[in-house]
Write an enzyme that holds these catalytic residues in place. Structure first.
Site, PDB file in Angstrom:
ATOM      1  N   ARG A  21       0.831  -1.196   0.000  1.00  0.00           N
ATOM      2  CA  ARG A  21       0.000   0.000   0.000  1.00  0.00           C
ATOM      3  C   ARG A  21       0.862   1.242   0.000  1.00  0.00           C
ATOM      4  O   ARG A  21       2.032   1.222   0.342  1.00  0.00           O
ATOM      5  CB  ARG A  21      -0.929   0.021   1.205  1.00  0.00           C
ATOM      6  CG  ARG A  21      -0.211   0.092   2.552  1.00  0.00           C
ATOM      7  CD  ARG A  21      -1.193   0.331   3.686  1.00  0.00           C
ATOM      8  NE  ARG A  21      -2.147  -0.754   3.783  1.00  0.00           N
ATOM      9  CZ  ARG A  21      -3.410  -0.593   4.199  1.00  0.00           C
ATOM     10  NH1 ARG A  21      -3.838   0.609   4.544  1.00  0.00           N
ATOM     11  NH2 ARG A  21      -4.227  -1.614   4.294  1.00  0.00           N
ATOM     12  N   GLY A  22       0.251   2.319  -0.409  1.00  0.00           N
ATOM     13  CA  GLY A  22       0.876   3.631  -0.383  1.00  0.00           C
ATOM     14  C   GLY A  22      -0.227   4.660  -0.318  1.00  0.00           C
ATOM     15  O   GLY A  22      -1.410   4.321  -0.208  1.00  0.00           O
ATOM     16  N   SER A  24      -1.336   6.411  -2.599  1.00  0.00           N
ATOM     17  CA  SER A  24      -2.156   6.434  -3.805  1.00  0.00           C
ATOM     18  C   SER A  24      -3.104   5.257  -3.904  1.00  0.00           C
ATOM     19  O   SER A  24      -3.976   5.247  -4.765  1.00  0.00           O
ATOM     20  CB  SER A  24      -1.263   6.463  -5.053  1.00  0.00           C
ATOM     21  OG  SER A  24      -0.505   5.275  -5.130  1.00  0.00           O
ATOM     22  N   VAL A  27      -2.703  -2.492  -3.089  1.00  0.00           N
ATOM     23  CA  VAL A  27      -2.590  -3.575  -4.061  1.00  0.00           C
ATOM     24  C   VAL A  27      -2.872  -4.896  -3.353  1.00  0.00           C
ATOM     25  O   VAL A  27      -2.329  -5.161  -2.275  1.00  0.00           O
ATOM     26  CB  VAL A  27      -1.195  -3.612  -4.711  1.00  0.00           C
ATOM     27  CG1 VAL A  27      -1.110  -4.746  -5.730  1.00  0.00           C
ATOM     28  CG2 VAL A  27      -0.887  -2.281  -5.384  1.00  0.00           C
ATOM     29  N   LYS A  42      -5.208  -3.379  -8.058  1.00  0.00           N
ATOM     30  CA  LYS A  42      -4.820  -2.098  -7.480  1.00  0.00           C
ATOM     31  C   LYS A  42      -6.056  -1.212  -7.368  1.00  0.00           C
ATOM     32  O   LYS A  42      -6.757  -0.980  -8.353  1.00  0.00           O
ATOM     33  CB  LYS A  42      -3.767  -1.417  -8.347  1.00  0.00           C
ATOM     34  CG  LYS A  42      -3.455   0.019  -7.921  1.00  0.00           C
ATOM     35  CD  LYS A  42      -2.617   0.720  -8.968  1.00  0.00           C
ATOM     36  CE  LYS A  42      -2.493   2.198  -8.658  1.00  0.00           C
ATOM     37  NZ  LYS A  42      -1.778   2.935  -9.708  1.00  0.00           N
ATOM     38  N   ASP A 141      10.114   6.933 -14.376  1.00  0.00           N
ATOM     39  CA  ASP A 141      10.410   6.556 -12.986  1.00  0.00           C
ATOM     40  C   ASP A 141      11.045   5.165 -12.944  1.00  0.00           C
ATOM     41  O   ASP A 141      10.660   4.317 -12.141  1.00  0.00           O
ATOM     42  CB  ASP A 141       9.138   6.594 -12.144  1.00  0.00           C
ATOM     43  CG  ASP A 141       9.431   6.569 -10.646  1.00  0.00           C
ATOM     44  OD1 ASP A 141      10.578   6.872 -10.263  1.00  0.00           O
ATOM     45  OD2 ASP A 141       8.522   6.240  -9.859  1.00  0.00           O
TER      46      ASP A 141
END
Length: 669
Positions: A21-22, A24, A27, A42, A141
């Protein structure tokens, strides 16, 4: 307002476990209820997420471009199976990649990886990026944490009962005789086997860019991770900190960068780390001030100007030789790295030629052998499903821009040129505050894009991991049949009185004798006619008496300007700083929030308010007309008062352990 994240779960899948997780999104590993297919799901909360609508659109557009419908997907590109929007959740159904990340795999070696294995991994990575570039798509990225690996395909087998499930080749079968025996590691990550080298998948397209024509478009927005960021991005974005008259890497360079060339630099930086085990920047600039990300990048930008950056690049061959690597291919590796890590982007080795570099010859051979020996029967040819709501969502910004252009066609406002980060001519401001009006007090501020949470080893295909986990989301099951692509805040004025208008003020702010400092490098002519250019207030607007528009806008004369994620070149990618400011300051009405445009040669203040909810609402209104914008914070425009504010913020960060490490010693305080 609740801080709890609400995510909608597709009913056709069983939730097996959370992978990572983050800020944003989250998952999950999941299985299709009917077919048993193992996937990664996601979920992105578009209402509370720290990423902008444009960024979600960019990720969808990149995945669709790289996963053409009814065509075989490139083996080194993460496969998109399905994506759709349900209420406030963007749902990505992705290929499940089960062997962890290249970042994780690197740590299984004491100091660098074997050169033959590096060649194997880099050949696939370059192959994937070259394929992306052929589609006019740049990743922006590239780093080891965004490269996934398939786990070993030849584990031992053991007996199992009919009641047990079998997981094989990405499917769960409910009646079977055998089960794949887990590897010695609990997470089943890929384990080095010279007889079965890994297959890699490039993932995480949150900062991907699609060029809309044959020639590469010039960008000026920050994207990427500091340790792998191309120098032209650092130099251009941070040019206001440099001496006047500087800011170009070559005489014919424009004020921007070619996104297709920044991926080449990133591959070179990744290669350096795989060979040495250390980060490029830390090795060639050992005395670099890395107290904060901002300090490091500003110093790097200055080094580009004074020639020290080039000296660091020139030292790469000797620095690599200091590691004492005993391998006949080490000189080929050095040649490979130096051909990519060129300060002038136009001098970097093109990706097509990179694939034929002698250092990748062994990698090409081993990759071919791995496919023939272990993936010969892989017949995964599923095409991506593209519902109509996704098409509507992707076209949303383009339609809004066309309407605005039609409305303002007779305005005397000077033309402002914007760089296109997406195929639909989206503004390049990457407004990470797009949803902040619904998430002012969200505590998920540890937005570290450079360090992946180790729980993301299986498939963190979307979000940078947080240094501390956000609260668990509420998963609401819902049928995809009731899909909706409405993302933006309500703008309906049907229930509003027709006489409702904005109020404005021409009272200028108090000025000081200090020169203002801004991170934005973009400048153009004056902007006038606020708030006449703005759409009318909506029914959910805060009290109009809490809003104060400057008409015309007034020059900003004080020297300290705190910026939001929207245009702050550092915080835009890594940190949710605005929320931290608001949490500390919101209890006091003595502090005034200001909306400032940096599009003008002299920064102009266009709106003020003492209420955080109001200023965020006003901000979302303003950005629909002009971008980029900044939000400033001050107390009666007294610079000295800012120090007490900063002290309170630092104390808050310390008590909440919100300090985020970005890699070896990259730290934001």
């Amino acid at each position: 307002m609740s801080n709890q994240r609400v995510l909608y779960w597709p009913e056709t899948y069983n939730n097996i476990k959370e992978l990572g997780r983050g800020v944003s999104g989250v998952v999950y590993k999941a299985s299709h209820k009917k077919t048993g297919q193992i996937v990664a799901i996601k979920l992105v909360d578009m209402k509370q997420s720290k990423i902008s609508t444009e960024q979600i659109q960019g990720e969808i557009r990149a995945l669709l471009t790289l996963n053409p419908e009814n065509e075989r997907t490139h083996i080194n590109i993460i496969k998109l199976i399905q994506c759709f929007i349900h209420k406030t959740t963007a749902i990505f159904i992705l290929e499940y990649v089960d062997g962890g990340t290249l970042e994780d795999f690197m740590y299984s070696f004491e100091r660098g990886m074997p050169l033959s294995l590096i060649s194997h991994c880099l050949y696939q990575s370059v192959n994937a990026i070259e394929y992306m570039n052929s589609k006019k798509c740049s990743h922006r990225d590239i780093k080891p944490a965004n490269i996934l690996m398939l786990r070993n395909r030849k584990p031992k087998l053991k007996q199992q009962s009919e009641q047990q499930q079998q997981e094989d080749g990405g499917y769960i079968r409910y009646s079977g005789q055998f089960q794949l025996e887990p590897s010695s590691q609990e997470n089943n990550n890929y384990q080095f086997d010279p007889d079965e080298l890994p297959i890699l998948k490039v993932t995480d397209y949150g900062y991907a860019s699609i060029s809309g024509n044959d020639s590469a478009e010039i960008h000026s927005t920050l994207a990427g991770s500091p340790l792998y960021m191309a120098p032209e991005i650092i130099h251009i974005i941070l040019s206001p900190f440099l001496e006047p008259g500087t800011g170009k890497l070559s005489a014919d360079s424009s004020e921007g960068y070619n996104p297709l060339l920044v991926d080449v630099w990133a591959i070179g930086a990744v290669a350096f780390r795989l060979i040495t085990g250390d980060d490029l920047i830390s090795v060639i600039f050992p005395n670099l001030n890395q107290t904060t990300v901002l300090a490091a990048l500003v110093n790097l930008a200055k080094m580009i100007d004074n020639g020290d950056f080039q000296k660091g690049l020139d030292s790469i061959p000797n620095e690599i030789r200091k590691y004492g690597l005993v391998d006949p291919d080490i000189e080929l590796g050095i040649s490979f790295i130096t051909s990519l890590l060129q300060l002038d982007p136009k001098k970097r080795l093109p990706l097509k030629e990179t694939l034929n570099h002698p250092f990748l010859a062994k990698g090409k051979l081993s990759f071919t052998q791995t496919l023939n020996q272990h993936y010969k029967d892989n017949k995964d040819v599923l095409g991506s499903i593209v519902p109509s709501d996704i098409s509507n969502f992707l076209n949303q910004n383009q339609q809004q821009q066309q309407q605005q252009q039609k409305s303002f066609s007779t305005s005397s406002l000077p033309q402002v040129n914007h760089n296109n980060d997406t195929n639909n001519n989206n503004n390049n401001n990457n407004n990470n505050n797009n949803n902040n009006n619904n998430n002012n007090n969200n505590n998920n501020n540890n937005n570290n894009n450079n360090e992946k949470d180790k729980d993301n080893q299986s498939n963190n295909s979307s979000s940078s991991s947080s240094s501390s986990s956000p609260p668990s989301p509420t998963i609401s099951k819902s049928s995809p049949s009731s899909l909706s692509s409405s993302l933006s805040p309500s703008s309906s004025t049907d229930d509003l009185p027709k006489a409702m208008k904005w109020s404005s003020s021409v009272k200028p702010p108090k000025k000081s004798n200090f020169a203002p400092t801004f991170l934005s490098h973009q400048r153009s002519d004056k902007i006038t006619l606020f708030p006449k250019l703005l759409p009318p207030p909506t029914k959910d607007a805060p009290p109009l008496e809490t809003m104060n528009w400057r008409s015309p806008p007034v020059e900003v004369g004080d020297s300290i300007t705190w910026t939001t994620l929207t245009q702050d070149a550092i915080f835009q990618v890594q940190f949710s700083v605005l929320t931290s400011f608001l949490k500390v300051i919101s209890a006091s009405n003595s502090y005034q929030f200001r909306i400032i445009t940096s599009l003008t040669k002299v920064p102009l203040e266009i709106a003020v308010s003492n209420h955080k909810d109001t200023i965020l609402y006003m901000y979302n209104i303003v950005k629909s007309v002009i971008a980029p914008q900044l939000i400033s914070l001050s107390n009666a425009f007294d610079e000295n008062s800012i120090r007490s504010v900063l002290a309170a913020i630092l104390y808050q960060i310390g008590t909440e352990t919100e300090q985020a490490e970005i890699a070896n010693c990259w730290t934001l305080v």
